[in-house]
Design an enzyme around this catalytic site. Structure first.
Site, PDB file in Angstrom:
ATOM      1  CG  HIS A  76     -11.241  -7.698   6.318  1.00  0.00           C
ATOM      2  ND1 HIS A  76     -10.537  -8.509   7.179  1.00  0.00           N
ATOM      3  CD2 HIS A  76     -10.635  -7.833   5.112  1.00  0.00           C
ATOM      4  CE1 HIS A  76      -9.574  -9.123   6.523  1.00  0.00           C
ATOM      5  NE2 HIS A  76      -9.597  -8.729   5.277  1.00  0.00           N
TER       6      HIS A  76
ATOM      7  CD  GLU B 221      -1.744  -2.415   1.478  1.00  0.00           C
ATOM      8  OE1 GLU B 221      -2.604  -3.294   1.334  1.00  0.00           O
ATOM      9  OE2 GLU B 221      -0.582  -2.641   1.909  1.00  0.00           O
TER      10      GLU B 221
END
Length: 663
Positions: A469, A402
């Site tokens: 998540h 990322e």
């Protein structure tokens, strides 16, 4: 003095070029010697010396073409001088004056300049490498045959960003020169305590990358080898890792000194001084005469003194509050593209996909990047079919890294393109947090460089995905000046705001609640349109209280009010969290007298707290009850459905509305 560096004669290098190499190294050396005097006099605040390493900066810069980007570090003065930046501007920068490059907001070499195709560093070092990936990707997409060079030190090769950036460059065959100055110490930590491999160049093997070891104190070797490699990369785009063996002759910065360096090691490198050795070689070859040497030194010294006086004579910066606040974001003249009256009933997820697709059609320079976004279409299938429509060059699967991809997105922006990065789950943004808050957010404020990047953030609970998540972490970013944060609740807004975010030259965090993706339908306008960022929407008129929310919370509020028909509540959907539409909030609060702010995030430190404070400070005389915040539990988000439901603020909302109503 006999030369301690072996210079190999190269008949292809003209006498004028040899003298230019010498003069180009001499200039930063003389500037540094002057700066060390000014540092002791308190006329500059700090100095990171590159004495003894001039051959690398000068050789690499001269091997590149002027239109090719260079990303230097704080010991690469030779990059700036070789690119012929006016010295008075450099001196103004170091003295914190307006004629520098950062308006006194940053120091040293923490700046860039598009005029000279230089992108300066940030103190976190690592993101610099990922920026080079983005610049190189833009070069590759533009097919302009340009390369770029990025610098780091041996210490920086231990950072995760180094490995991420090299891996991305290798996988994508990006035309980047990764230049590592192995100068012996990271502040006081010697290289044997930093990495186990014999050479940094050996690290290239793991990435399947070509690598070379170059004597960083030999200007002829640096210039000829880098020139040869650079030309090769222009013809056959690929990344190359270059390890320059050199040494840091002074402290990490002047205050730290060099007492930790053994004397024999220091003596060894003193004898390998790049400037003195090359000067002796040129004299032996009959190329540099005493007259030329004196002439060069006199001219450079005069140039330094003349430009120093210009910088000294420049007035100190007078703080201007309006200027400071206005420079946080790049000015953006929003021009609305009105929505069509022809509508289709579609899901939230389809609206985002449609908005993204139409923006790809509108902007030929827009690139989408993210894990599994290409053929697979992303884990939520938002980019399904995009590869067939736009090709793999513009819809790019990324490795799981990322941080490097956020930095690469910024690099695309530096090189005149747009980027949308999909953070596969908003939770994973923690792995890319540094470049978002320290690179993207501060870019325009620091050196007037836009960061034309949208980071898409699938977020939220209600789908049983657990602590890794299901977070809704918008509060990590609403407090960071320079970032815009959007969090829509309805498909029409999601489509229009996403299009507007892509048009905006500022970095945008675009939150998309996963629980809304396939559960919320709306009549959404066909075709391309935009919705203005920073404007809240009043969804329901009311007189007895104002309820403010965003994202899934908006739907919870509307559902709760359906069960409480006796309450006349005004409902505000914020849509944008930064910038915040305080005008709409204050107007409603002054009308109703009671306020509730509902968020899915846990209570402490969330945006509800700031809205509560703003209302209290600005509307105190209009409110008839304490501002009520309704938020989720102060725990991570659990996976099991009953635990998750207990966690969410939705379950206590109806009760809290009644309490506020009855107050």
């Amino acid at each position: 003095m006999a030369a301690k560096i072996e210079f190999t004669s190269n008949s292809s290098i003209s006498k004028s070029t040899l003298l230019h190499l010498y003069k180009s190294m001499l200039k930063p050396r003389l500037i540094e010697e002057k700066m060390l005097i000014l540092l002791r006099q308190g006329k500059i605040s700090k100095w990171f010396s590159g004495i003894g390493q001039e051959a690398i900066s000068v050789g690499v810069t001269l091997a590149l073409q002027k239109e090719e980007y260079i990303l230097p570090m704080h010991r690469n003065l030779g990059v700036f001088t070789t690119r012929e930046i006016p010295l008075h501007r450099l001196f103004s920068q170091w003295q914190g004056k307006m004629n520098g490059f950062t308006k006194g907001r940053d120091r040293s070499f923490h700046f860039g300049t598009q005029e000279y195709n230089i992108v300066g560093m940030i103190s976190h070092l690592g993101p610099q490498l990922g920026i080079a990936d983005g610049i190189a990707l833009a070069n590759k997409l533009k097919k302009n045959n340009n390369i770029c060079a990025v610098f780091t030190g041996e210490g920086g090769t231990s950072e995760g960003d180094f490995h991420e950036a090299l891996n991305v460059a290798a996988v994508w065959n990006l035309p980047v020169l990764f230049c590592v100055e192995n100068n012996g110490y990271g502040l006081s930590t010697p290289i044997l305590e930093q990495f186990k491999c014999k050479n940094i160049a050996d690290k290239g093997i793991g990435f399947g990358m070509e690598s070379h070891i170059i004597d960083g104190n030999n200007i002829l070797e640096v210039y000829t080898k880098v020139s040869e490699i650079a030309e090769s990369i222009r013809k056959k785009p690929r990344p190359v890792l270059l390890e320059f063996k050199t040494f840091r002759m002074r402290g990490h910065e002047e205050a730290s000194g060099t007492k930790y360096v053994p004397k024999d090691l220091m003596d060894f490198w003193v004898a390998k001084d790049p400037l003195e050795n090359f000067q002796e070689y040129l004299k032996q070859e009959g190329i540099l005469t005493e007259t030329i040497e004196v002439s060069y030194k006199e001219k450079i010294t005069h140039e330094i003194n003349k430009n120093l006086q210009i910088a000294f004579d420049e007035e100190k910066i007078v703080p201007n509050l309006e200027t400071e606040l206005n420079d946080v974001f790049k000015p953006f003249n929003y021009q609305e593209t009105k929505a069509s009256s022809t509508k289709n009933n579609i899901r939230f997820v389809d609206a985002i996909s449609d908005g993204l697709k139409l923006s790809m059609e509108k902007h030929d320079d827009l690139v989408i990047m993210g894990q599994d976004v290409a053929e697979y279409g992303g884990v939520f299938k938002i980019t399904d079919g995009f590869v067939e429509a736009f090709g793999k060059e513009r819809v790019r699967n990324t490795p799981i890294c990322e941080s490097a991809i956020v930095s690469a997105a910024y690099g695309l922006s530096v090189n005149g393109m747009k980027a949308v990065m999909e953070m596969q789950f908003a939770d994973f943004v923690s792995s890319g947090f540094n470049p978002i808050v320290n690179l993207l957010a501060k870019s325009n404020y620091r050196w007037n460089q836009n960061a034309d990047v949208v980071v898409r953030m699938p977020c939220g609970a209600g789908v049983g995905a657990g602590p890794f998540h299901s977070q809704t972490n918008e509060a990590w970013f609403t407090k960071t000046p320079g970032l815009k944060v959007i969090y829509p609740a309805f498909p029409q807004d999601a489509k229009g705001l996403l299009s507007a975010a892509i048009n905006d030259p500022n970095p945008v965090l675009f939150f998309e609640h996963k629980g809304l993706y396939r559960s919320v339908y709306q009549e959404v306008s066909e075709g391309y349109f935009t919705t203005e960022i920073g404007k809240a929407a009043i969804l329901k008129e009311g007189k007895e209280m104002t309820i403010i929310s965003y994202g899934a919370g908006v739907h919870w509020v509307l559902e709760a009010l359906e069960k409480l028909p006796e309450i006349s509540a005004e409902v505000i959907d914020l849509r944008t969290l930064q910038p915040l539409d305080v005008t709409t909030i204050y107007k409603s609060v002054r009308k109703t007298g009671k306020v509730m702010v509902v968020q899915e995030d846990s209570l402490f430190g969330g945006i509800a707290s700031d809205i509560s404070a703003l209302v209290t400070e600005n509307c105190f005389q209009s409110i008839d009850a304490p501002v009520k915040r309704v938020a989720s539990l102060e725990t991570p988000i659990p996976f099991q459905s009953d635990l998750e439901q207990q966690y969410l603020s939705k379950n206590k909302l109806q009760e809290e509305i009644l309490k506020l109503y009855q107050y």
